[in-house]
Enzyme design. Sequence first.
Site, mmCIF file in Angstrom:
data_model
loop_
_atom_site.group_PDB
_atom_site.id
_atom_site.type_symbol
_atom_site.label_atom_id
_atom_site.label_comp_id
_atom_site.label_asym_id
_atom_site.label_seq_id
_atom_site.Cartn_x
_atom_site.Cartn_y
_atom_site.Cartn_z
ATOM 1 N N PHE A 1 1.036 -1.642 -0.381
ATOM 2 C CA PHE A 1 0.035 -0.190 0.259
ATOM 3 C C PHE A 1 1.535 1.234 -0.094
ATOM 4 C CE2 PHE A 1 -4.623 1.200 0.752
ATOM 5 C CZ PHE A 1 -5.079 0.708 -0.011
ATOM 6 N N GLN B 1 -7.248 15.060 3.363
ATOM 7 C CA GLN B 1 -6.422 14.272 2.658
ATOM 8 C C GLN B 1 -7.383 14.444 0.982
ATOM 9 O OE1 GLN B 1 -6.254 9.839 2.947
ATOM 10 N NE2 GLN B 1 -3.800 10.417 2.458
ATOM 11 N N HIS C 1 -7.647 12.049 -2.546
ATOM 12 C CA HIS C 1 -7.574 10.704 -2.672
ATOM 13 C C HIS C 1 -6.911 11.025 -4.305
ATOM 14 C CE1 HIS C 1 -7.339 6.337 -3.080
ATOM 15 N NE2 HIS C 1 -6.835 5.793 -2.048
ATOM 16 N N LEU D 1 -14.633 5.360 -4.615
ATOM 17 C CA LEU D 1 -13.054 5.748 -4.093
ATOM 18 C C LEU D 1 -13.032 4.860 -5.077
ATOM 19 C CD1 LEU D 1 -10.838 5.888 -2.440
ATOM 20 C CD2 LEU D 1 -11.839 4.587 -1.183
ATOM 21 N N GLU E 1 -6.514 2.448 -3.283
ATOM 22 C CA GLU E 1 -5.124 1.877 -3.227
ATOM 23 C C GLU E 1 -4.815 1.011 -3.418
ATOM 24 O OE1 GLU E 1 -3.692 5.295 -0.668
ATOM 25 O OE2 GLU E 1 -1.678 3.988 -0.454
ATOM 26 N N ARG F 1 -0.878 9.636 -0.919
ATOM 27 C CA ARG F 1 -1.688 9.690 -1.821
ATOM 28 C C ARG F 1 -1.521 11.380 -1.635
ATOM 29 N NH1 ARG F 1 -6.128 6.830 2.264
ATOM 30 N NH2 ARG F 1 -5.948 5.247 0.888
ATOM 31 N N HIS G 1 -10.738 12.894 0.624
ATOM 32 C CA HIS G 1 -10.847 11.458 1.245
ATOM 33 C C HIS G 1 -11.143 11.773 2.896
ATOM 34 C CE1 HIS G 1 -10.950 7.520 1.183
ATOM 35 N NE2 HIS G 1 -9.466 7.682 2.025
ATOM 36 N N ARG H 1 -2.183 10.980 6.102
ATOM 37 C CA ARG H 1 -2.276 9.551 6.620
ATOM 38 C C ARG H 1 -2.129 8.963 5.615
ATOM 39 N NH1 ARG H 1 -6.178 6.365 5.522
ATOM 40 N NH2 ARG H 1 -7.686 6.995 4.471
ATOM 41 N N SER I 1 -6.114 4.524 8.629
ATOM 42 C CA SER I 1 -6.995 4.863 9.463
ATOM 43 C C SER I 1 -8.048 3.442 9.797
ATOM 44 C CB SER I 1 -8.265 5.513 8.161
ATOM 45 O OG SER I 1 -8.380 4.608 7.066
#
Lengths: 589, 232
Positions: free
Chosen positions: A116, A236, A238, A248, A251, A290, A361, A403, A408
């Site tokens: 990730f 953030q 995304h 979304l 990722e 991100r 996001h 982040r 999260s």
Amino acid sequence: MVHKFDAIVVGAGGAGLRCALELSQHNYSVAVLSKLYPVRSHTGAAQGGVGAALGNEEPDNPEWHFFDTVKGSDYLGDQDAIEIMCEDAVEAILELEHFGLPFSRTPEGKIAQRPFGGHTKNFGEAPVKRACYAADRTGHMILHTLFEQCVKNEVRFFNEFYVLDLIMDGDICQGVIAFDLATGEIHVFQAKATMLATGGHGRAFSVTSNAHTYTGDGMAICFRRGIPMEDMEFVQFHPTGMRKLGILISEAARGEGGILRNREDLENIGSGKDGFMGALAPTVKDLAPRDVIARAMYNEIKEGRGIEGSGDTGSDYLYLDLVHLGAEIVNERLPDISHFARTYLAVEPIKEPIPVQPTTHYAMGGIPTDIEGRVLWDAKNKVVPGLYAAGEVACVSVHGANRLGTNSLLDIVVFGRRGGKDMVRYINEAEFGHITGEPDGFIRGEIDRLQNGGGTEKVVDLRPEMQNVMMVNSGVFRSKESLTKARDTILELRQRYQKIGIQDKNAYFNTELVEAIELGFLLDSAWMIAESALHRTESRGAHSREDFPERDDEKWLKHTFIHYEADSKVKFDYKPVTITKFKPKPRVY
Amino acid sequence: MEVTVEIYRYDPDTEESRFDTFVKEVDPKDRVLDVMMAIKDEDDGTIAFRKSCAHGVCGSDAMEINGLNRLACQVLVQDLKSKRIRIEPIRGMKVLRDLIVDMDSFFAGLEKVKPYLIPAEPAPATERLQSIGDRAIFDDTTKCIMCGSCTTSCPSFRWFNQDFVGPAAFVKAHRFIFDSRDGGNEPRLEILDDKDGLWRCHSIFNCTDACPREIHITKAIGDLKRYTVVHR
């Protein structure tokens, strides 16, 4: 109606349910209040994975996770809190498995993990498989598993009870005021300890991956009661939202090998060759954090390499290419996002690239708390007795200025649990306070004004204006000019909001009234975001100032706390960043 | 394109119901939910319906759209292949207002099947191992978002109402009964093998058609029937 519980949990997403589950293991009365049904919560929309250095697929260790999170936060995250989160992670994830979470599995039958963004081995050497996943519906499985355990433990739920205010006795929180959506009645919930786990404020922006119900409720409720908000400028974006819709695309799609492509790169679709991120982040490429990728995408589009259109039409986009992954990977590991692409864009991701653009996001900022989830009155760590916050609504701060993906879901289980444990300790020591006067008077007045004030302004006019001004002027790139415009517009909208009126006079499920209340909360969040972003004259993480393009550690290696002063006035103070192990360095990937 | 939208209305104060009709100019790619929100914003703010994620993962907006149970956020106008869109509440549940039905009874019904892991063995120090093959057996039924589309589309549910356990609870039961880590089948089979259990399912496939997550519900119920016959 007046209710009395030892503990109240507001919000029934991952953080709220994990907290409630902790409380339910003790002999105390607990109630969970949510404006939705628990399984409707936005945790369920999280896709790709939850980070923990289990080392199931390759060697990993919590210290690397700790480093990656600090670096990902652009050194604004508090290192004591991050270290605890990354260490607690392993136990918290195994516990989810024990609760029954159906993780995907490795050939040995262990919890499966995948790469990730921003997660690396050996302090930045190469991507590492750290995201524990259940296909691409990890958040859904966390939400449902925690709900199942709460059902098993007979947790008491008040569904569709919308919390609108805190009950404060001087400095101490004594519970909440809630609006029963079904009947329109106002309820007083007295409690020794209250946990706010109400999520973020993504709906302050026009393009977002967030649910309609993500309206910054908890932040605004606290702000109006004089509790400051921490680091609100950090929002953030995304990289891969579905074009125009903002839905979304996890990722995880890039974790499995997906590549972003621009207009000059179309012949490489399906080849697996590097895209534009290959040159911009040579080590991690499309798995850079991100903020880095969202900025790169904006630049690609600005410099004319978007797939079509010109730089200012707002209709520009890039491609996310999964074609080279093949049907098996796409269908087995990314089934939900493939389904979204087919349903909403009529795109078959096995055969053609998905049009994407950055989407609002996640709120890194929020209600300041310590590592036990206790809410803070100020930048000097003075605690609000009886009040807790966890999850996206809170700012511990473990995410700092940006982040990392998978952190999260980790945040909600780790700090939901820690908050629950501290609430148990607090309930044990505290007595019920005395509620005097009319604790629900303020809210009754507000609702009466909205419903019967005869105002002529409409939610449908104000809301898109707020969302557009925030997206354009307080988005991925910002400047003094743009942020001043955002702030001034929001202040004007706040004035107009005072004159809002609604058509629906019915007491039962008055959704028009609810949307008006939500807009009021969102305007508070938008105001705090714009003011905080205007105030921070540097670029760090997700906050990119075109007029201050560099990170300025000398002046700004600190958290901002925004306080409500008067109708259009705020003031700031600052809290130093806790640095234990990793000294700030330039952030290169 | 122009569409004619008929929306079911129910006022709990007067206990009267009716259909309101709106003519709207829409993009064929709009979700039905987008159209409903446009009507609420532009024509009639008093229409009540639930919504949250708007992309088919939260399950708030299950409703009957042109006679079929669907999530309003998952159906595009062009998918309907009709210029007339008729929107009604999901059936068999008490309507509270307009398109909002009482979901408390639905969630209470799910609890009958003990919808949580009942561990076969105490938890080890690390994760319980489960093979990729064992995990795959119940993969499909873990997708359920509890929107209620399946149960309220079922003729048996509409006839027997809340007494019938219903497809959503069967899906939940399947998810645990076929999970190699679970050991709680005995109490679940009591419910499933009851007269209001599995045997009221006559494989009509409404549930499978209604499921926004494309879960093969009738197949899952078939798995449960076979399991029950063999194990009881």
